[in-house]
Design an enzyme around this catalytic site. Sequence first.
Site, mmCIF file in Angstrom:
data_model
loop_
_atom_site.group_PDB
_atom_site.id
_atom_site.type_symbol
_atom_site.label_atom_id
_atom_site.label_comp_id
_atom_site.label_asym_id
_atom_site.label_seq_id
_atom_site.Cartn_x
_atom_site.Cartn_y
_atom_site.Cartn_z
ATOM 1 N N GLU A 295 -111.352 47.714 -146.940
ATOM 2 C CA GLU A 295 -111.480 49.116 -147.308
ATOM 3 C C GLU A 295 -110.087 49.647 -147.624
ATOM 4 O O GLU A 295 -109.921 50.518 -148.459
ATOM 5 C CB GLU A 295 -112.094 49.852 -146.116
ATOM 6 C CG GLU A 295 -112.570 51.241 -146.418
ATOM 7 C CD GLU A 295 -111.876 52.276 -145.583
ATOM 8 O OE1 GLU A 295 -110.835 52.780 -146.040
ATOM 9 O OE2 GLU A 295 -112.376 52.600 -144.500
ATOM 10 N N SER B 241 -110.579 51.922 -140.308
ATOM 11 C CA SER B 241 -111.427 50.765 -140.614
ATOM 12 C C SER B 241 -110.724 49.891 -141.635
ATOM 13 O O SER B 241 -110.372 50.372 -142.713
ATOM 14 C CB SER B 241 -112.749 51.219 -141.234
ATOM 15 O OG SER B 241 -113.433 52.079 -140.370
ATOM 16 N N ARG C 241 -116.793 55.017 -149.890
ATOM 17 C CA ARG C 241 -115.357 54.685 -149.815
ATOM 18 C C ARG C 241 -114.834 54.219 -151.175
ATOM 19 O O ARG C 241 -114.051 53.275 -151.264
ATOM 20 C CB ARG C 241 -115.098 53.586 -148.784
ATOM 21 C CG ARG C 241 -115.371 53.955 -147.358
ATOM 22 C CD ARG C 241 -114.440 55.079 -146.870
ATOM 23 N NE ARG C 241 -114.509 55.218 -145.437
ATOM 24 C CZ ARG C 241 -115.477 55.906 -144.806
ATOM 25 N NH1 ARG C 241 -116.403 56.528 -145.503
ATOM 26 N NH2 ARG C 241 -115.481 55.983 -143.489
HETATM 27 N N1 EPU Z 1 -119.976 48.428 -133.514
HETATM 28 C C1 EPU Z 1 -119.916 47.305 -132.717
HETATM 29 N N2 EPU Z 1 -118.690 46.847 -132.346
HETATM 30 C C2 EPU Z 1 -117.525 47.433 -132.737
HETATM 31 C C3 EPU Z 1 -117.603 48.573 -133.546
HETATM 32 C C4 EPU Z 1 -118.832 49.058 -133.933
HETATM 33 O O1 EPU Z 1 -120.929 46.742 -132.342
HETATM 34 O O2 EPU Z 1 -116.461 46.959 -132.346
HETATM 35 C C5 EPU Z 1 -121.312 48.981 -133.859
HETATM 36 C C6 EPU Z 1 -121.542 50.305 -133.128
HETATM 37 O O3 EPU Z 1 -122.106 50.080 -131.894
HETATM 38 C C7 EPU Z 1 -122.495 51.010 -134.052
HETATM 39 C C8 EPU Z 1 -122.054 50.542 -135.427
HETATM 40 O O4 EPU Z 1 -121.313 49.347 -135.242
HETATM 41 O O5 EPU Z 1 -123.809 50.581 -133.843
HETATM 42 C C9 EPU Z 1 -121.266 51.579 -136.180
HETATM 43 O O6 EPU Z 1 -120.063 51.876 -135.498
HETATM 44 P P1 EPU Z 1 -119.321 53.297 -135.644
HETATM 45 O O7 EPU Z 1 -120.272 54.404 -135.485
HETATM 46 O O8 EPU Z 1 -118.107 53.243 -134.764
HETATM 47 O O9 EPU Z 1 -118.894 53.381 -137.141
HETATM 48 P P2 EPU Z 1 -118.388 52.332 -138.205
HETATM 49 O O10 EPU Z 1 -119.491 52.001 -139.139
HETATM 50 O O11 EPU Z 1 -117.679 51.202 -137.528
HETATM 51 C C10 EPU Z 1 -117.721 54.149 -139.954
HETATM 52 C C11 EPU Z 1 -116.528 54.406 -140.830
HETATM 53 C C12 EPU Z 1 -115.441 55.154 -140.051
HETATM 54 C C13 EPU Z 1 -116.030 56.459 -139.551
HETATM 55 C C14 EPU Z 1 -117.241 56.147 -138.675
HETATM 56 C C15 EPU Z 1 -117.954 57.423 -138.256
HETATM 57 C C16 EPU Z 1 -116.485 52.653 -142.505
HETATM 58 C C17 EPU Z 1 -115.835 51.397 -142.969
HETATM 59 N N3 EPU Z 1 -116.008 53.162 -141.369
HETATM 60 O O12 EPU Z 1 -117.288 53.228 -138.961
HETATM 61 O O13 EPU Z 1 -114.399 55.447 -140.954
HETATM 62 O O14 EPU Z 1 -115.072 57.184 -138.811
HETATM 63 O O15 EPU Z 1 -118.200 55.364 -139.412
HETATM 64 O O16 EPU Z 1 -118.548 58.000 -139.375
HETATM 65 O O17 EPU Z 1 -117.381 53.175 -143.173
HETATM 66 C C18 EPU Z 1 -112.306 54.715 -141.850
HETATM 67 O O18 EPU Z 1 -112.854 54.713 -142.947
HETATM 68 O O19 EPU Z 1 -111.096 54.372 -141.682
HETATM 69 C C19 EPU Z 1 -113.082 55.077 -140.673
HETATM 70 C C20 EPU Z 1 -112.576 55.068 -139.447
#
Ligand code: EPU
Length: 337
Positions: free
Chosen positions: A332, A236, A161
Amino acid sequence: MQLQENVSLQPFNTFGLATKARFFVEVEDEVTFLKSLDAAKPPILLLGGGSNMLLKNDWPGLVIKNAIRGIEVVEETDDTVLIKIGGGENWHQLVLWSLEQNFGGLENLSLIPGTVGAAPIQNIGAYGVELKDVFEKLEAVNLEDRSIQTFDKETCRFGYRDSIFKQELKGKVFISRVWLRLSKQNHSLHMDYGAIRDVLAADQIENPTIQDISRAVIQIRSSKLPDPAKLGNSGSFFKNPEISKAAFEVFIESFPDAPFYKMGEDLFKIPAGWLIEKAGWKGKKIGNTGSHKDQALVLVNYGGATGEEIWQLALAIQDSVEKQFGITISPEVNVIG
Ligand code: EPU
């Protein structure tokens, strides 16, 4: 080219914040952009789709919105195509166009809000793919000397990012056009991230196409990320923090059920969404703001919130995560003003 005055930016930022621009102009090519600089009333704010920014206050100068259009194939081999895209094109429309042509590479990046010109700034990424994986080069106009500069993958200095456009060149160049290289056949499919395989299996798809993967990604995103057209948000709000092995060992001993990704020998990434949920913020509403009920990492405007109110919520979340886990999470989104 005429500057508009006192324009509401509400339609131009996905948080739906009712901030105003003292002056505003949309530019459809580089020449008009340069003319708008001549007429400029500083400070200047460059705007794409407004999907990754938090506007804390009214903008006292000129807001220049990139409206450069055009998608064309400029080079073709048996296996790949090089496409040239105007920075003002909508990202998801580009993804849909590429899938209609059966060009591979963008399917995992389906449904990301924003414009093509903004995509390199934060090296957009989702479900195991980042912009840098398909990126070839871009052209940008330098605001200071007005030259048109070309940046390749290396000079963009892409990170998680992150890019040079979020660092040294922040606000200093206007990304006018972007070139991406996509596959025409033997597409390499990325299905190992998150629930992609589960969604495909549930639909009984054994040999998925790039279109199937796009549909799966759209399904997953729609199930947990709120649609900015219905509920103001900027995706995010924070980055997933990266910590050292020593810090990780201390952390995981106290929170053995925490999810994590090993990024390198001495680098571990912890999902900020998990930390925020554990700190008790998920689904919590404060005034007209809150952390989303399905994805704690997404901060939302329930209607009528100000940028400052969202920022205060972000600071409170940051503070409580720091206190509870000793881990600093940083925004971010681009916080402006
Ligand atoms: N999780 C929780 N609680 C929550 C949200 C997430 O426990 O409320 C846990 C999930 O269970 C999982 C982990 O956190 O184990 C990761 O969650 P998720 O797969 O939803 O992805 P993320 O890391 O929260 C990132 C990106 C997103 C992207 C997704 C899918 C960042 C900051 N965010 O989210 O990007 O869509 O992976 O690749 O890297 C964005 O940049 O705006 C964005 C939406």
